[in-house]
Design a protein around this motif. Structure first.
Motif, PDB file in Angstrom:
ATOM      1  N   GLN A 136      -6.694   3.496   9.594  1.00  0.00           N
ATOM      2  CA  GLN A 136      -5.602   3.614   8.621  1.00  0.00           C
ATOM      3  C   GLN A 136      -5.693   5.364   8.409  1.00  0.00           C
ATOM      4  O   GLN A 136      -6.467   5.909   8.399  1.00  0.00           O
ATOM      5  CB  GLN A 136      -5.800   3.240   7.343  1.00  0.00           C
ATOM      6  CG  GLN A 136      -5.877   1.547   7.277  1.00  0.00           C
ATOM      7  CD  GLN A 136      -5.676   0.974   5.866  1.00  0.00           C
ATOM      8  OE1 GLN A 136      -5.122   0.050   5.652  1.00  0.00           O
ATOM      9  NE2 GLN A 136      -5.972   1.876   4.952  1.00  0.00           N
TER      10      GLN A 136
ATOM     11  N   GLU B 154      -4.765   5.782  -8.852  1.00  0.00           N
ATOM     12  CA  GLU B 154      -4.383   4.929  -7.674  1.00  0.00           C
ATOM     13  C   GLU B 154      -4.872   3.637  -7.707  1.00  0.00           C
ATOM     14  O   GLU B 154      -4.269   2.537  -7.365  1.00  0.00           O
ATOM     15  CB  GLU B 154      -4.800   5.732  -6.615  1.00  0.00           C
ATOM     16  CG  GLU B 154      -3.924   6.996  -5.846  1.00  0.00           C
ATOM     17  CD  GLU B 154      -2.508   6.717  -5.898  1.00  0.00           C
ATOM     18  OE1 GLU B 154      -1.818   7.748  -5.957  1.00  0.00           O
ATOM     19  OE2 GLU B 154      -2.401   5.456  -5.457  1.00  0.00           O
TER      20      GLU B 154
ATOM     21  N   TYR C  11     -12.509  -6.988  -7.422  1.00  0.00           N
ATOM     22  CA  TYR C  11     -12.459  -5.854  -6.392  1.00  0.00           C
ATOM     23  C   TYR C  11     -13.302  -4.958  -6.521  1.00  0.00           C
ATOM     24  O   TYR C  11     -13.326  -4.309  -7.335  1.00  0.00           O
ATOM     25  CB  TYR C  11     -10.770  -5.243  -6.563  1.00  0.00           C
ATOM     26  CG  TYR C  11     -10.623  -4.052  -5.361  1.00  0.00           C
ATOM     27  CD1 TYR C  11     -10.691  -2.871  -5.763  1.00  0.00           C
ATOM     28  CD2 TYR C  11     -10.197  -4.469  -4.236  1.00  0.00           C
ATOM     29  CE1 TYR C  11     -10.315  -1.870  -4.990  1.00  0.00           C
ATOM     30  CE2 TYR C  11     -10.036  -3.570  -3.355  1.00  0.00           C
ATOM     31  CZ  TYR C  11     -10.334  -2.017  -3.825  1.00  0.00           C
ATOM     32  OH  TYR C  11      -9.761  -1.102  -2.742  1.00  0.00           O
TER      33      TYR C  11
ATOM     34  N   GLU D  59       0.959  -1.320   0.138  1.00  0.00           N
ATOM     35  CA  GLU D  59      -0.108  -0.034  -0.091  1.00  0.00           C
ATOM     36  C   GLU D  59       0.813   1.433  -0.206  1.00  0.00           C
ATOM     37  O   GLU D  59       1.499   1.393   1.018  1.00  0.00           O
ATOM     38  CB  GLU D  59      -0.809  -0.211   1.257  1.00  0.00           C
ATOM     39  CG  GLU D  59      -2.480  -0.271   0.875  1.00  0.00           C
ATOM     40  CD  GLU D  59      -3.053   1.141   0.492  1.00  0.00           C
ATOM     41  OE1 GLU D  59      -4.300   1.001   0.781  1.00  0.00           O
ATOM     42  OE2 GLU D  59      -2.444   1.900  -0.181  1.00  0.00           O
TER      43      GLU D  59
ATOM     44  N   PHE E 236      -2.462   0.407  -7.719  1.00  0.00           N
ATOM     45  CA  PHE E 236      -2.810  -0.479  -6.422  1.00  0.00           C
ATOM     46  C   PHE E 236      -2.885  -1.856  -6.685  1.00  0.00           C
ATOM     47  O   PHE E 236      -2.370  -2.905  -6.262  1.00  0.00           O
ATOM     48  CB  PHE E 236      -3.826   0.079  -5.548  1.00  0.00           C
ATOM     49  CG  PHE E 236      -4.656  -1.104  -4.784  1.00  0.00           C
ATOM     50  CD1 PHE E 236      -6.350  -1.142  -5.409  1.00  0.00           C
ATOM     51  CD2 PHE E 236      -4.254  -1.685  -3.846  1.00  0.00           C
ATOM     52  CE1 PHE E 236      -6.898  -2.217  -4.759  1.00  0.00           C
ATOM     53  CE2 PHE E 236      -5.278  -2.822  -3.339  1.00  0.00           C
ATOM     54  CZ  PHE E 236      -6.309  -3.005  -3.760  1.00  0.00           C
TER      55      PHE E 236
HETATM   56  O1  LIG Z   1      -8.743  -1.739  -0.364  1.00  0.00           O
HETATM   57  S1  LIG Z   1      -8.473  -1.018   0.651  1.00  0.00           S
HETATM   58  O2  LIG Z   1      -9.558  -1.570   1.915  1.00  0.00           O
HETATM   59  C1  LIG Z   1      -6.663  -1.396   1.070  1.00  0.00           C
HETATM   60  C2  LIG Z   1      -6.472  -1.344   2.401  1.00  0.00           C
HETATM   61  O3  LIG Z   1      -5.761  -0.095   2.395  1.00  0.00           O
HETATM   62  C3  LIG Z   1      -8.485   0.797   0.792  1.00  0.00           C
HETATM   63  C4  LIG Z   1      -8.375   1.319  -0.607  1.00  0.00           C
HETATM   64  C5  LIG Z   1      -8.711   2.629  -0.843  1.00  0.00           C
HETATM   65  C6  LIG Z   1      -8.935   3.307   0.310  1.00  0.00           C
HETATM   66  C7  LIG Z   1      -9.007   4.854  -0.013  1.00  0.00           C
HETATM   67  C8  LIG Z   1      -9.217   5.816   1.261  1.00  0.00           C
HETATM   68  C9  LIG Z   1      -9.175   7.137   0.696  1.00  0.00           C
HETATM   69  C10 LIG Z   1      -8.989   7.633  -0.436  1.00  0.00           C
HETATM   70  C11 LIG Z   1      -9.060   9.011  -0.765  1.00  0.00           C
HETATM   71  C12 LIG Z   1     -10.390   9.804  -0.519  1.00  0.00           C
HETATM   72  C13 LIG Z   1     -10.155  11.247  -0.308  1.00  0.00           C
HETATM   73  C14 LIG Z   1      -8.552  11.352  -0.083  1.00  0.00           C
HETATM   74  C15 LIG Z   1      -8.185  10.003  -0.228  1.00  0.00           C
HETATM   75  C16 LIG Z   1      -8.769   6.743  -1.433  1.00  0.00           C
HETATM   76  C17 LIG Z   1      -8.436   7.310  -2.586  1.00  0.00           C
HETATM   77  C18 LIG Z   1      -8.941   6.716  -4.051  1.00  0.00           C
HETATM   78  C19 LIG Z   1      -7.750   6.804  -3.639  1.00  0.00           C
HETATM   79  C20 LIG Z   1      -6.796   5.752  -3.549  1.00  0.00           C
HETATM   80  C21 LIG Z   1      -7.194   4.473  -4.297  1.00  0.00           C
HETATM   81  C22 LIG Z   1      -6.418   3.359  -4.304  1.00  0.00           C
HETATM   82  C23 LIG Z   1      -5.810   3.367  -3.231  1.00  0.00           C
HETATM   83  C24 LIG Z   1      -5.365   4.379  -2.297  1.00  0.00           C
HETATM   84  N1  LIG Z   1      -5.887   5.420  -2.567  1.00  0.00           N
HETATM   85  C25 LIG Z   1      -8.631   5.376  -1.284  1.00  0.00           C
HETATM   86  C26 LIG Z   1      -9.127   2.938   1.671  1.00  0.00           C
HETATM   87  C27 LIG Z   1      -8.981   1.378   1.855  1.00  0.00           C
END
Ligand SMILES: O=S(=O)(CCO)c1ccc(-c2ccc(C3CCCC3)c([C@@H]3C[C@@H]3c3ccccn3)c2)cc1
Length: 240
Positions: free
Chosen positions: A105, A217, A195, A84, A221
């Motif tokens: 997180q 992202e 997913y 991550e 990912f």
């Molecule tokens: O699959 S998981 O459970 C994996 C464990 O981590 C997970 C995936 C994504 C998030 C996530 C949380 C916040 C945000 C944003 C919203 C406004 C500013 C930050 C994003 C944005 C979409 C971007 C993003 C996409 C993919 C990965 C990370 N970042 C994504 C959380 C968990």
């Protein structure tokens, strides 16, 4: 354990997410926005109170790792920072049961938006062969992540708390089939991954910024995560 107050929600949401993940992505409502090799990413444009929520559904298939190995590395807190790239902190606030953890997180700030954090339970389970959702797979595993509350992590306003529902469904097929008693090699493991993610940013963020971040992202990912598991398990005995 099964007696935990969250258990009924965990069980219900996990079942709902499994059937949601297994619905076909008909071209109708889902818009293909990224395609790389076997990976196809779809989204639906959705806004709630002016905030971009855009449900996402990605399908991918890889060779060389099992559904159990994929799901376990997605769920495990120990390896999260190895794949991550958008996290600053990960804390396990609670071990609800052997297969369910409560995560807090802290995500890296996405300029110009305020920094986000996510508080969610994360549940991993194997879908039994008898379950019709399994169809003809060798093994089917699901990880479901869902925002939750916790007394030790009040929404204190320092960060904007996102609301998320995520599922990661993996099915392994032995391809080509091997005769009874023959050993299966990693090349024979064909693992299909679905997913699904719905992330409500929890507070104001410009639609254009969020859609750009999502577009960048999410493909990054899923590619990075699956390659990480393939590389990490390559020289190990297969864990089904
Ligand atoms: O699959 S998981 O459970 C994996 C464990 O981590 C997970 C995936 C994504 C998030 C996530 C949380 C916040 C945000 C944003 C919203 C406004 C500013 C930050 C994003 C944005 C979409 C971007 C993003 C996409 C993919 C990965 C990370 N970042 C994504 C959380 C968990």
């Amino acid at each position: 354990a099964m007696t935990h107050p969250l258990w009924p929600e965990i069980d219900r949401v996990t079942r709902e997410q499994l059937s949601y993940a297994q619905q076909d992505v008909d071209g109708g409502i889902w818009q293909l926005f990224a395609e790389e090799g076997e990976m196809k990413m779809y989204r639906r444009e959705l806004e709630e109170d002016g905030l971009v929520v855009d449900p996402l559904k990605a399908v991918h298939q890889i060779r060389g790792a099992s559904a159990h190995e994929m799901a376990h590395h997605f769920w495990s807190p120990d390896v999260r920072f190895e794949w991550e790239t958008t996290l600053e902190q990960v804390t396990v606030l609670d071990r609800i049961s052997e297969d369910t953890l409560l995560f807090l997180q802290l995500h890296k700030r996405v300029w110009p938006t305020a920094q986000r954090d996510a508080l969610f339970w994360s549940h991993i389970r194997e879908i039994p062969k008898s379950d019709p959702a399994n169809c003809d797979a060798h093994d089917t595993w699901i990880v479901c992540n869902k925002s939750s509350e916790h007394p030790d992590a009040p929404n204190d306003g320092k960060c904007v708390r996102v609301d998320l529902t995520i599922c990661f469904v993996c099915q392994t097929f032995i391809d080509p089939p091997v005769a009874e008693g023959e050993s299966v090699s990693r090349d024979n493991l064909l693992t299909k991954i679905t997913y699904c993610s719905v992330v409500n940013p929890g507070g104001w963020a410009p639609a254009s910024v969020l859609r750009t971040v999502y577009k960048r992202e999410y493909p990054k990912f899923l590619k990075r995560f699956t390659q990480y598991v393939i590389d990490k398990t390559a020289d190990q005995p297969i864990a089904f």
